[in-house]
Scaffold this motif. Structure first.
Motif, PDB file in Angstrom:
ATOM      1  N   LEU A 113       9.859  10.355  38.049  1.00  0.00           N
ATOM      2  CA  LEU A 113       8.799   9.828  37.190  1.00  0.00           C
ATOM      3  C   LEU A 113       9.278   9.312  36.050  1.00  0.00           C
ATOM      4  N   THR A 114       8.422   8.562  35.330  1.00  0.00           N
ATOM      5  CA  THR A 114       8.742   7.766  34.125  1.00  0.00           C
ATOM      6  C   THR A 114       9.016   8.987  33.043  1.00  0.00           C
ATOM      7  N   ILE A 115       9.582   8.595  31.915  1.00  0.00           N
ATOM      8  CA  ILE A 115       9.569   9.487  30.548  1.00  0.00           C
ATOM      9  C   ILE A 115       8.153   9.706  30.267  1.00  0.00           C
ATOM     10  N   LEU A 116       7.204   8.821  30.132  1.00  0.00           N
ATOM     11  CA  LEU A 116       5.818   9.355  29.871  1.00  0.00           C
ATOM     12  C   LEU A 116       5.361  10.448  31.055  1.00  0.00           C
ATOM     13  N   GLU A 117       5.641   9.831  32.197  1.00  0.00           N
ATOM     14  CA  GLU A 117       4.836  11.060  33.162  1.00  0.00           C
ATOM     15  C   GLU A 117       5.510  12.284  33.009  1.00  0.00           C
ATOM     16  N   ASN A 118       7.014  12.251  32.859  1.00  0.00           N
ATOM     17  CA  ASN A 118       7.582  13.612  32.552  1.00  0.00           C
ATOM     18  C   ASN A 118       6.813  14.482  31.696  1.00  0.00           C
ATOM     19  N   CYS A 119       6.310  13.860  30.451  1.00  0.00           N
ATOM     20  CA  CYS A 119       5.613  14.243  29.550  1.00  0.00           C
ATOM     21  C   CYS A 119       4.223  14.753  29.439  1.00  0.00           C
ATOM     22  N   THR A 120       3.721  13.946  30.276  1.00  0.00           N
ATOM     23  CA  THR A 120       2.157  14.284  30.426  1.00  0.00           C
ATOM     24  C   THR A 120       1.900  15.101  31.720  1.00  0.00           C
ATOM     25  N   LEU A 121       2.876  15.280  32.737  1.00  0.00           N
ATOM     26  CA  LEU A 121       2.762  15.975  33.867  1.00  0.00           C
ATOM     27  C   LEU A 121       1.944  17.354  33.749  1.00  0.00           C
ATOM     28  N   ALA A 122       2.772  18.126  32.994  1.00  0.00           N
ATOM     29  CA  ALA A 122       2.250  19.675  32.886  1.00  0.00           C
ATOM     30  C   ALA A 122       0.850  19.553  31.906  1.00  0.00           C
ATOM     31  N   PRO A 123       0.807  18.740  30.887  1.00  0.00           N
ATOM     32  CA  PRO A 123      -0.409  18.932  30.023  1.00  0.00           C
ATOM     33  C   PRO A 123      -1.553  18.611  31.013  1.00  0.00           C
ATOM     34  N   ILE A 124      -1.341  17.559  31.680  1.00  0.00           N
ATOM     35  CA  ILE A 124      -2.650  17.086  32.637  1.00  0.00           C
ATOM     36  C   ILE A 124      -2.978  18.209  33.830  1.00  0.00           C
ATOM     37  N   TRP A 125      -1.882  18.674  34.539  1.00  0.00           N
ATOM     38  CA  TRP A 125      -2.269  19.588  35.757  1.00  0.00           C
ATOM     39  C   TRP A 125      -2.274  20.958  35.108  1.00  0.00           C
ATOM     40  N   VAL A 126      -1.535  21.398  34.397  1.00  0.00           N
ATOM     41  CA  VAL A 126      -1.619  22.825  33.956  1.00  0.00           C
ATOM     42  C   VAL A 126      -2.675  22.986  33.046  1.00  0.00           C
ATOM     43  N   ARG A 127      -2.573  22.127  31.684  1.00  0.00           N
ATOM     44  CA  ARG A 127      -3.439  22.421  30.607  1.00  0.00           C
ATOM     45  C   ARG A 127      -4.952  21.651  30.560  1.00  0.00           C
ATOM     46  N   LYS A 128      -4.823  20.778  31.771  1.00  0.00           N
ATOM     47  CA  LYS A 128      -5.996  19.945  32.058  1.00  0.00           C
ATOM     48  C   LYS A 128      -6.487  19.093  30.766  1.00  0.00           C
ATOM     49  N   VAL A 129      -5.481  18.710  29.957  1.00  0.00           N
ATOM     50  CA  VAL A 129      -5.686  17.408  29.018  1.00  0.00           C
ATOM     51  C   VAL A 129      -6.001  16.351  29.793  1.00  0.00           C
ATOM     52  N   PRO A 130      -7.170  15.697  29.195  1.00  0.00           N
ATOM     53  CA  PRO A 130      -7.430  14.252  29.852  1.00  0.00           C
ATOM     54  C   PRO A 130      -6.346  13.368  29.643  1.00  0.00           C
ATOM     55  N   LYS A 131      -5.901  12.519  30.455  1.00  0.00           N
ATOM     56  CA  LYS A 131      -4.816  11.488  30.621  1.00  0.00           C
ATOM     57  C   LYS A 131      -4.471  10.813  29.443  1.00  0.00           C
ATOM     58  N   LYS A 132      -5.594  10.384  29.159  1.00  0.00           N
ATOM     59  CA  LYS A 132      -5.213   9.380  27.822  1.00  0.00           C
ATOM     60  C   LYS A 132      -4.795  10.239  26.670  1.00  0.00           C
ATOM     61  N   GLU A 133      -5.367  11.484  26.295  1.00  0.00           N
ATOM     62  CA  GLU A 133      -5.076  12.141  25.242  1.00  0.00           C
ATOM     63  C   GLU A 133      -3.621  12.722  25.645  1.00  0.00           C
ATOM     64  N   ALA A 134      -3.244  13.006  26.692  1.00  0.00           N
ATOM     65  CA  ALA A 134      -2.053  13.639  27.034  1.00  0.00           C
ATOM     66  C   ALA A 134      -0.969  12.523  26.900  1.00  0.00           C
TER      67      ALA A 134
END
Ligand code: ADP
Ligand code: MG
Length: 261
Positions: A113-134
């Motif tokens: 995963l890219t650096i950005l994807e590493n950082c957004t994975l858990a917020p999106i999938w665990v915290r259910k944060v919208p992708k753009k916000e993550a």
């Protein structure tokens, strides 16, 4: 053992400690099978404390901090994080994991995963944060650790120090109230240690509650408000850094300090 070479004064004035208890560990014991790895651990950490955990290899430092976010299970006593007790109740475990970030010696980034994807994975999938916000949050923290320009690269394209700063940013994206560090600089070349320690100093200056297993005694002196010394599964001694280093009480602490300083 390297002393911390700081590029600037560490501002301890902002590092205030509140009366609020963040972590309370009461008579905690843990066994690996029949091996009694942690013995009668009692520890209260107030919000805003920066605690360095030191001690010889095998003394139980990693096990202790891994118990705090339930990467390891304790068998006796209590661990209470922000008022929630760690039991086998999965709801409590999820709540605590969402409040407690952890950074390991080996950065444990996802290589594909890219650096950005590493950082957004858990917020999106665990915290259910919208992708753009993550992604916005991720960029905010990548800026904070001073590598926003690396966002679209893969971990293997970054230096060790950069990867560790990504690991810290990734943790921060989950908005933890407590950060645990397990030898975050031990796998790094000397010139990269400082950039990771600088990031940790900034977190401390922002009031983050931190428990750091580290051999960086310069960091302990300048940033910690308390140093805890462990040996053979026990907390042998704890004190403010000045006293800990200048006036160690137990023979085991004296021996340890004579070997590392
Ligand atoms: P430290 O981080 O201080 O070096 P650890 O917490 O990693 O110490 O280990 C404490 C002791 O527990 C060591 O004797 C280690 O060999 C043992 N240990 C660590 N992890 C396990 C495990 N998963 N199973 C059995 N023994 C373990
Ligand atoms: Mg360890």
């Amino acid at each position: 053992m390297s002393e911390l070479a700081v590029s600037r004064e560490v501002d301890r004035s902002k590092m205030t400690i509140s009366d609020e208890v963040a972590i309370q560990i009461i008579e905690m014991n843990k066994w690996y099978g029949t091996f009694h790895v942690l013995r009668d651990i009692n520890l209260t950490v107030n919000r805003g404390e920066r605690i360095v955990i030191a001690g010889p290899s095998g003394s139980g430092k990693s096990t202790l901090i891994r118990c705090i976010n339930r990467l390891e299970e304790h068998q006796a006593g209590k661990i209470i994080i922000d008022g929630t007790e760690l039991t086998s109740d999965l709801k409590n475990i999820d709540k605590i994991r969402s409040e407690v970030g952890m950074v390991f010696q080996h950065f444990n980034l996802f290589p594909h995963l890219t650096i950005l994807e590493n950082c957004t994975l858990a917020p999106i999938w665990v915290r259910k944060v919208p992708k753009k916000e993550a992604e916005e949050t991720a960029m905010h923290f990548l800026e904070k650790v001073k590598i926003p320009e690396q966002a679209l690269k893969y971990p293997g394209q970054l230096s060790g120090g950069q990867q560790q700063r990504v690991a810290i940013a990734r943790s921060l994206c989950m908005r933890p109230r407590i950060m645990l560090f397990d030898e975050p600089t031990s796998a790094l070349d000397p010139e990269m240690i400082k950039e990771v320690l600088d990031t940790m100093i900034e977190l401390a200056e922002e009031g983050m509650t931190m428990l750091c297993v580290t051999h960086e005694m310069g960091f302990a002196r300048q940033v910690a408000n308390r140093v805890i010394f462990m040996d053979q599964g026990q907390i042998v001694e704890q004190n403010e850094p000045e006293e800990f280093f200048n006036n160690p009480k137990s023979d085991r602490t004296k021996l340890f300090l004579s070997q590392i300083l």
